[in-house]
Scaffold this motif. Sequence first.
Motif, short mmCIF file in Angstrom:
data_model
loop_
_atom_site.label_atom_id
_atom_site.label_comp_id
_atom_site.label_asym_id
_atom_site.label_seq_id
_atom_site.Cartn_x
_atom_site.Cartn_y
_atom_site.Cartn_z
N GLN A 116 11.81 6.73 2.25
CA GLN A 116 12.43 6.99 3.55
C GLN A 116 12.86 5.70 4.25
OE1 GLN A 116 10.55 10.04 6.04
NE2 GLN A 116 9.19 10.42 4.30
N LEU A 117 12.25 4.58 3.87
CA LEU A 117 12.62 3.28 4.45
C LEU A 117 13.86 2.68 3.78
CD1 LEU A 117 9.09 1.64 4.73
CD2 LEU A 117 10.51 2.47 6.62
N SER A 118 14.22 3.16 2.62
CA SER A 118 15.28 2.54 1.83
C SER A 118 16.63 2.41 2.55
CB SER A 118 15.45 3.23 0.49
OG SER A 118 15.86 4.56 0.66
N PRO A 119 17.04 3.34 3.41
CA PRO A 119 18.33 3.14 4.09
C PRO A 119 18.34 1.96 5.07
CG PRO A 119 17.65 5.45 4.21
CD PRO A 119 16.49 4.66 3.68
N TYR A 120 17.18 1.45 5.42
CA TYR A 120 17.08 0.40 6.43
C TYR A 120 17.04 -1.01 5.86
CZ TYR A 120 16.03 4.41 9.30
OH TYR A 120 16.10 5.62 9.93
N ALA A 121 16.96 -1.14 4.55
CA ALA A 121 16.84 -2.47 3.94
C ALA A 121 17.77 -2.58 2.72
CB ALA A 121 15.41 -2.74 3.51
N LYS A 122 18.40 -3.72 2.62
CA LYS A 122 19.26 -3.96 1.46
C LYS A 122 18.42 -4.07 0.19
CE LYS A 122 22.98 -6.93 -0.12
NZ LYS A 122 23.85 -8.05 0.21
N SER A 123 17.25 -4.70 0.31
CA SER A 123 16.31 -4.83 -0.80
C SER A 123 14.94 -4.39 -0.31
CB SER A 123 16.27 -6.30 -1.26
OG SER A 123 15.24 -6.50 -2.20
N LEU A 124 14.31 -3.46 -1.04
CA LEU A 124 13.02 -2.92 -0.62
C LEU A 124 12.09 -2.88 -1.83
CD1 LEU A 124 11.21 -1.45 1.46
CD2 LEU A 124 12.33 0.66 0.78
N ILE A 125 10.88 -3.38 -1.64
CA ILE A 125 9.87 -3.39 -2.70
C ILE A 125 8.65 -2.63 -2.21
CG2 ILE A 125 8.28 -4.83 -4.03
CD1 ILE A 125 10.38 -7.06 -3.87
N GLY A 126 8.15 -1.74 -3.04
CA GLY A 126 6.90 -1.05 -2.77
C GLY A 126 5.81 -1.64 -3.65
N CYS A 127 4.68 -1.98 -3.07
CA CYS A 127 3.60 -2.62 -3.82
C CYS A 127 2.28 -1.91 -3.52
CB CYS A 127 3.52 -4.09 -3.38
SG CYS A 127 2.25 -5.03 -4.20
N ASP A 128 1.59 -1.50 -4.60
CA ASP A 128 0.32 -0.81 -4.43
C ASP A 128 -0.63 -1.22 -5.54
OD1 ASP A 128 -0.60 1.86 -2.74
OD2 ASP A 128 -1.63 1.61 -4.64
N ILE A 129 -1.89 -1.36 -5.21
CA ILE A 129 -2.89 -1.79 -6.21
C ILE A 129 -3.17 -0.71 -7.24
CG2 ILE A 129 -4.91 -1.03 -4.91
CD1 ILE A 129 -6.22 -3.70 -5.84
N GLY B 7 0.81 -1.21 0.00
CA GLY B 7 0.00 0.00 0.00
C GLY B 7 0.85 1.26 0.00
N CYS B 8 1.94 1.22 -0.74
CA CYS B 8 2.92 2.31 -0.70
C CYS B 8 2.48 3.58 -1.43
CB CYS B 8 4.25 1.84 -1.26
SG CYS B 8 4.20 1.48 -3.02
N GLY B 9 1.41 3.50 -2.22
CA GLY B 9 0.98 4.69 -2.95
C GLY B 9 2.06 5.17 -3.89
#
Length: 71
Positions: free
Chosen positions: A57-70, A48-50
């Motif tokens: 802003q979350l990207s520095p905390y994860a090596k791999s980050l996926i945003g998913c929104d309908i 629900g990342c819109g």
Amino acid sequence: MRTQADWNSFYSTPNPWHNDGTLYDQVRCDALLHRIRYAKFASAIDFGCGEGHLTAQLSPYAKSLIGCDIS
């Protein structure tokens, strides 16, 4: 139930939720980032990342980050 035309109309404007930059949005994001400030994740997903404002802003905390929104 909304139709495809309803959704297309709603999302045809940038930030249809009108919460980017509001005090509520800033406090919510700051509270979440404060809770995870020492965390490092191998991977994370933001459902629900819109438009991805919080995801960025979350990207520095994860090596791999996926945003998913309908939308």
